[in-house]
Design an enzyme around this catalytic site. Structure first.
Site, PDB file in Angstrom:
ATOM      1  N   HIS A   1       0.741  -1.218   0.070  1.00 26.59           N
ATOM      2  CA  HIS A   1      -0.009   0.143   0.053  1.00 26.59           C
ATOM      3  C   HIS A   1       1.023   1.177   0.023  1.00 26.59           C
ATOM      4  O   HIS A   1       2.082   1.086   0.163  1.00 26.59           O
ATOM      5  CB  HIS A   1      -0.858   0.176   1.298  1.00 26.59           C
ATOM      6  CG  HIS A   1      -0.232  -0.150   2.517  1.00 26.59           C
ATOM      7  ND1 HIS A   1      -0.390  -1.464   3.197  1.00 26.59           N
ATOM      8  CD2 HIS A   1       0.880   0.703   3.162  1.00 26.59           C
ATOM      9  CE1 HIS A   1       0.349  -1.145   4.509  1.00 26.59           C
ATOM     10  NE2 HIS A   1       1.106   0.111   4.197  1.00 26.59           N
TER      11      HIS A   1
HETATM   12  C1  T46 Z   1       3.119   1.010   6.858  1.00 27.48           C
HETATM   13  C2  T46 Z   1       3.718  -0.271   7.070  1.00 27.48           C
HETATM   14  C3  T46 Z   1       5.369   0.046   7.289  1.00 27.48           C
HETATM   15  C4  T46 Z   1      -4.216  -0.254  13.473  1.00 27.48           C
HETATM   16  O1  T46 Z   1      -5.317  -0.660  13.901  1.00 27.48           O
HETATM   17  N1  T46 Z   1      -3.449   0.689  13.728  1.00 27.48           N
HETATM   18  C5  T46 Z   1      -2.213   1.175  13.211  1.00 27.48           C
HETATM   19  O2  T46 Z   1      -1.716   2.170  13.760  1.00 27.48           O
HETATM   20  C6  T46 Z   1      -1.885   0.127  12.355  1.00 27.48           C
HETATM   21  C7  T46 Z   1      -0.416   0.392  11.755  1.00 27.48           C
HETATM   22  C8  T46 Z   1      -2.442  -1.020  11.983  1.00 27.48           C
HETATM   23  N2  T46 Z   1      -3.863  -1.307  12.678  1.00 27.48           N
HETATM   24  C9  T46 Z   1      -4.374  -2.451  12.268  1.00 27.48           C
HETATM   25  C10 T46 Z   1      -4.843  -2.471  10.872  1.00 27.48           C
HETATM   26  C11 T46 Z   1      -4.845  -3.810  10.328  1.00 27.48           C
HETATM   27  O3  T46 Z   1      -5.988  -4.472  10.670  1.00 27.48           O
HETATM   28  O4  T46 Z   1      -3.190  -3.529  12.120  1.00 27.48           O
HETATM   29  C12 T46 Z   1      -3.484  -4.321  11.118  1.00 27.48           C
HETATM   30  C13 T46 Z   1      -2.389  -4.608  10.356  1.00 27.48           C
HETATM   31  O5  T46 Z   1      -2.000  -3.284   9.868  1.00 27.48           O
HETATM   32  P1  T46 Z   1      -1.498  -3.624   8.404  1.00 27.48           P
HETATM   33  O6  T46 Z   1      -2.153  -4.652   7.625  1.00 27.48           O
HETATM   34  O7  T46 Z   1      -1.641  -2.075   7.429  1.00 27.48           O
HETATM   35  O8  T46 Z   1       0.138  -3.993   8.591  1.00 27.48           O
HETATM   36  P2  T46 Z   1       1.302  -3.581   7.352  1.00 27.48           P
HETATM   37  O9  T46 Z   1       2.774  -4.187   8.034  1.00 27.48           O
HETATM   38  O10 T46 Z   1       1.019  -4.289   6.098  1.00 27.48           O
HETATM   39  O11 T46 Z   1       1.640  -2.112   7.162  1.00 27.48           O
HETATM   40  C14 T46 Z   1       2.008  -1.100   8.468  1.00 27.48           C
HETATM   41  C15 T46 Z   1       1.236   0.319   8.374  1.00 27.48           C
HETATM   42  O12 T46 Z   1      -0.220  -0.285   8.321  1.00 27.48           O
HETATM   43  C16 T46 Z   1       1.561   0.995   7.233  1.00 27.48           C
HETATM   44  O13 T46 Z   1       1.146   2.414   7.691  1.00 27.48           O
HETATM   45  O14 T46 Z   1       3.557   1.868   6.130  1.00 27.48           O
HETATM   46  O15 T46 Z   1       3.386  -0.829   8.175  1.00 27.48           O
END
Ligand code: T46
Length: 138
Positions: free
Chosen positions: A53
């Site tokens: 993303h």
């Molecule tokens: C990024 C990369 C480096 C939350 O509820 N609060 C938060 O602050 C974050 C970061 C995530 N979440 C929830 C949303 C999803 O249900 O945690 C779950 C996993 O998040 P995500 O799938 O977005 O994780 P990554 O590792 O793919 O991405 C994250 C960050 O979301 C993104 O901003 O830049 O790490």
């Protein structure tokens, strides 16, 4: 995007015979934004890819506290990769940068400092949509 666009910020680290201690403070002149959120990524299974993303406005600093991972960055015009393994260095993630993280070593812990509270509306999850939006940036 070319390797010259990768911004790795050296953090303030105190080294002595007992080991290293690295500090981050608001207004310390190191992190180029006010920190409004902190999260960390850990217990990542082998072979997994995270990210996939971009953010429209969010700025972030990613610090690999232990272990290692590869980060792939794409501005819609080109892609570069960087390996993070040094907790004394932070990788700046600019807005409108597609990111993917993979090749996590076992027990990797990755700290992320963010400029804004969590906001799902700031994410672009669709790569063609990201390229379209990125192409409108000068
Ligand atoms: C990024 C990369 C480096 C939350 O509820 N609060 C938060 O602050 C974050 C970061 C995530 N979440 C929830 C949303 C999803 O249900 O945690 C779950 C996993 O998040 P995500 O799938 O977005 O994780 P990554 O590792 O793919 O991405 C994250 C960050 O979301 C993104 O901003 O830049 O790490």
């Amino acid at each position: 995007m070319s390797p010259a666009d990768i911004v790795l910020l050296p953090l303030r680290t105190f080294h002595d015979v007992r080991g290293d201690l690295t500090t981050l403070e608001p207004d310390d002149g190191v992190v180029p934004f006010a920190i409004r959120r902190v999260y960390y990524i850990h217990h990542v299974p082998t072979g997994v890819t995270r990210g996939g993303h971009a953010h429209r406005a969010l700025r972030q600093l990613m610090i690999c506290l232990s272990g290692r991972l590869d980060v792939h960055l794409d501005d819609g015009r080109g892609r570069v990769s960087v390996t993070l393994s040094d907790p004394r260095v932070g990788l700046l993630l600019a807005p409108m940068t597609w990111r993917e993280m993979n090749d996590f070593a076992p027990d990797t812990v990755c700290l992320v400092l963010a400029s804004e509270p969590y906001d799902e509306a700031d994410y672009i999850h669709d790569y063609p949509e990201f390229v379209r939006e990125a192409s409108r940036i000068e």
